[in-house]
Scaffold this motif. Sequence first.
Motif, PDB file in Angstrom:
ATOM      1  N   SER A 159      35.445  12.039  10.717  1.00 16.93           N
ATOM      2  CA  SER A 159      34.294  12.874  10.378  1.00 16.93           C
ATOM      3  C   SER A 159      33.811  12.551   8.969  1.00 16.93           C
ATOM      4  O   SER A 159      34.579  12.103   8.121  1.00 16.93           O
ATOM      5  N   ASN A 160      32.541  12.778   8.741  1.00 17.38           N
ATOM      6  CA  ASN A 160      31.885  12.469   7.463  1.00 17.38           C
ATOM      7  C   ASN A 160      31.918  10.996   7.095  1.00 17.38           C
ATOM      8  O   ASN A 160      31.874  10.639   5.933  1.00 17.38           O
ATOM      9  N   THR A 161      32.053  10.127   8.083  1.00 18.80           N
ATOM     10  CA  THR A 161      31.930   8.696   7.796  1.00 18.80           C
ATOM     11  C   THR A 161      30.940   8.115   8.801  1.00 18.80           C
ATOM     12  O   THR A 161      30.538   8.767   9.774  1.00 18.80           O
ATOM     13  N   GLN A 166      34.020   8.716  18.365  1.00 17.80           N
ATOM     14  CA  GLN A 166      33.780   7.727  19.419  1.00 17.80           C
ATOM     15  C   GLN A 166      34.812   7.927  20.506  1.00 17.80           C
ATOM     16  O   GLN A 166      35.963   8.267  20.231  1.00 17.80           O
ATOM     17  N   ARG A 167      34.390   7.707  21.761  1.00 14.23           N
ATOM     18  CA  ARG A 167      35.333   7.827  22.867  1.00 14.23           C
ATOM     19  C   ARG A 167      35.020   6.750  23.897  1.00 14.23           C
ATOM     20  O   ARG A 167      33.859   6.437  24.138  1.00 14.23           O
ATOM     21  N   MET A 168      36.073   6.200  24.477  1.00 14.06           N
ATOM     22  CA  MET A 168      35.867   5.223  25.533  1.00 14.06           C
ATOM     23  C   MET A 168      36.912   5.412  26.620  1.00 14.06           C
ATOM     24  O   MET A 168      38.086   5.663  26.339  1.00 14.06           O
ATOM     25  N   ASP A 169      36.477   5.299  27.867  1.00 10.61           N
ATOM     26  CA  ASP A 169      37.360   5.377  29.035  1.00 10.61           C
ATOM     27  C   ASP A 169      37.223   4.061  29.786  1.00 10.61           C
ATOM     28  O   ASP A 169      36.109   3.694  30.141  1.00 10.61           O
ATOM     29  N   GLY A 188      38.455  -1.188   8.336  1.00 11.89           N
ATOM     30  CA  GLY A 188      39.063  -0.442   7.237  1.00 11.89           C
ATOM     31  C   GLY A 188      37.971   0.138   6.357  1.00 11.89           C
ATOM     32  O   GLY A 188      36.803  -0.251   6.462  1.00 11.89           O
ATOM     33  N   PHE A 189      38.371   1.083   5.503  1.00  9.71           N
ATOM     34  CA  PHE A 189      37.416   1.720   4.603  1.00  9.71           C
ATOM     35  C   PHE A 189      37.491   1.075   3.227  1.00  9.71           C
ATOM     36  O   PHE A 189      38.582   0.841   2.712  1.00  9.71           O
ATOM     37  N   LEU A 190      36.323   0.809   2.668  1.00 16.19           N
ATOM     38  CA  LEU A 190      36.244   0.165   1.358  1.00 16.19           C
ATOM     39  C   LEU A 190      37.099   0.917   0.333  1.00 16.19           C
ATOM     40  O   LEU A 190      37.827   0.316  -0.443  1.00 16.19           O
ATOM     41  N   LYS A 191      37.039   2.259   0.391  1.00 13.25           N
ATOM     42  CA  LYS A 191      37.771   3.058  -0.604  1.00 13.25           C
ATOM     43  C   LYS A 191      39.295   2.902  -0.488  1.00 13.25           C
ATOM     44  O   LYS A 191      40.024   3.148  -1.443  1.00 13.25           O
ATOM     45  N   ASP A 192      39.773   2.498   0.699  1.00 21.37           N
ATOM     46  CA  ASP A 192      41.229   2.339   0.895  1.00 21.37           C
ATOM     47  C   ASP A 192      41.730   0.956   0.470  1.00 21.37           C
ATOM     48  O   ASP A 192      42.931   0.766   0.270  1.00 21.37           O
ATOM     49  N   ILE A 193      40.806   0.022   0.381  1.00 14.15           N
ATOM     50  CA  ILE A 193      41.253  -1.367   0.224  1.00 14.15           C
ATOM     51  C   ILE A 193      41.960  -1.597  -1.118  1.00 14.15           C
ATOM     52  O   ILE A 193      43.013  -2.234  -1.174  1.00 14.15           O
ATOM     53  N   GLU A 194      41.415  -0.996  -2.180  1.00 15.85           N
ATOM     54  CA  GLU A 194      42.037  -1.156  -3.500  1.00 15.85           C
ATOM     55  C   GLU A 194      43.469  -0.599  -3.482  1.00 15.85           C
ATOM     56  O   GLU A 194      44.399  -1.228  -3.976  1.00 15.85           O
ATOM     57  N   GLU A 215      30.431   4.495   2.540  1.00 19.99           N
ATOM     58  CA  GLU A 215      29.764   5.769   2.869  1.00 19.99           C
ATOM     59  C   GLU A 215      28.491   5.582   3.680  1.00 19.99           C
ATOM     60  O   GLU A 215      28.046   6.485   4.378  1.00 19.99           O
ATOM     61  N   TYR A 216      27.872   4.433   3.543  1.00 19.61           N
ATOM     62  CA  TYR A 216      26.531   4.265   4.124  1.00 19.61           C
ATOM     63  C   TYR A 216      26.518   3.527   5.461  1.00 19.61           C
ATOM     64  O   TYR A 216      25.571   3.612   6.218  1.00 19.61           O
ATOM     65  N   GLY A 217      27.530   2.754   5.703  1.00 21.46           N
ATOM     66  CA  GLY A 217      27.517   1.943   6.922  1.00 21.46           C
ATOM     67  C   GLY A 217      28.562   0.856   6.795  1.00 21.46           C
ATOM     68  O   GLY A 217      29.594   1.056   6.158  1.00 21.46           O
ATOM     69  N   ILE A 218      28.275  -0.301   7.391  1.00 20.22           N
ATOM     70  CA  ILE A 218      29.256  -1.379   7.259  1.00 20.22           C
ATOM     71  C   ILE A 218      28.820  -2.328   6.141  1.00 20.22           C
ATOM     72  O   ILE A 218      27.628  -2.561   5.915  1.00 20.22           O
ATOM     73  N   VAL A 219      29.839  -2.844   5.435  1.00 25.71           N
ATOM     74  CA  VAL A 219      29.598  -3.734   4.300  1.00 25.71           C
ATOM     75  C   VAL A 219      29.255  -5.147   4.796  1.00 25.71           C
ATOM     76  O   VAL A 219      28.482  -5.864   4.166  1.00 25.71           O
TER      77      VAL A 219
END
Length: 297
Positions: A159-161, A166-169, A188-194, A215-219
């Motif tokens: 949430s908030n990202t 997302q769900r898939m069957d 992965g999230f940019l903020k986690d990489i460091e 925060e905005y989308g994919i890098v």
Amino acid sequence: MRKQRTLCSPIKASGIGLHTGRKVEIELNPAKENSGIVFYREDKDVEIQLSEKSVVDTQLATTIGKDGVVIKTVEHLLSTLFALRIDNIFIKLKGDEIPIMDGSSAPWVYLIKTAGIVEQEAYKKTIIVKKPVKIKENGKFAALIPSNQFEISYSISFSNTFIGKQRMDLPINENTFIKEISKARTFGFLKDIEYLQSHNLALGGSLDNAVVVDEYGIVNEDPLRYEDEFVRHKILDAIGDLSILGLDMKGKYIAYKSGHNLNNKLLRKLISDKSAYEIAINPTREKKAESLAWGCV
Ligand SMILES: [Zn+2]
């Protein structure tokens, strides 16, 4: 009931490890029926026979090991082997991590299809889920319930990202895997990489082998390969984790925010309760096959 399969010819590949950042050479070789999936660390002269007990760490990736010798990030290769029904294989590598390639299973599918696949004499065993087995932990959930096929229902919620819910069957077989799952990349999230890199993880991670989210989308400059690539990659990972038993599966796997750790606990819980499953017995064979590669062209 189907027969076991192996490769027609050896495959050599190399690449870097996602977490170690080190270059690794790897060789996938055909193997005899009933030998299963065996890893061999050539640099340490240690063989690791794949089983749920060979999993020694599940932090961010699935790591197998024996006598202190480990192989990290086995899940994308295992997922591919399971979906393409490569039951017997001898995997040699000089290093402690499977190359991440492009972060998906697509390069492995390509290499295996190029090498060719051959049917062997012995039959493959199937684990049939007979009653529901569930694990709940910190708002995460994973379960196996009876079904007449192997299928997955996976939900994620960040949430908030940008990822959101997302769900898939999906029923899992060679075709659905190749078409719907194999190209989904690690993310992965940019903020986690460091943080990860300061703990010596994700050292080989880059936009060439992962989808990075801010925060905005994919890098990444390239677009997503599927609109919901994230949940598809979680399915790819889960198939790898569930394949560790070395058996075909008849059952439905249901997950909410699950990961390698919960998947491994779920498998151990299933196996520890003999009333929860049945293993389909092979028809007896009269003669052992002598040749590995009959049928290869
Ligand atoms: Zn993964």
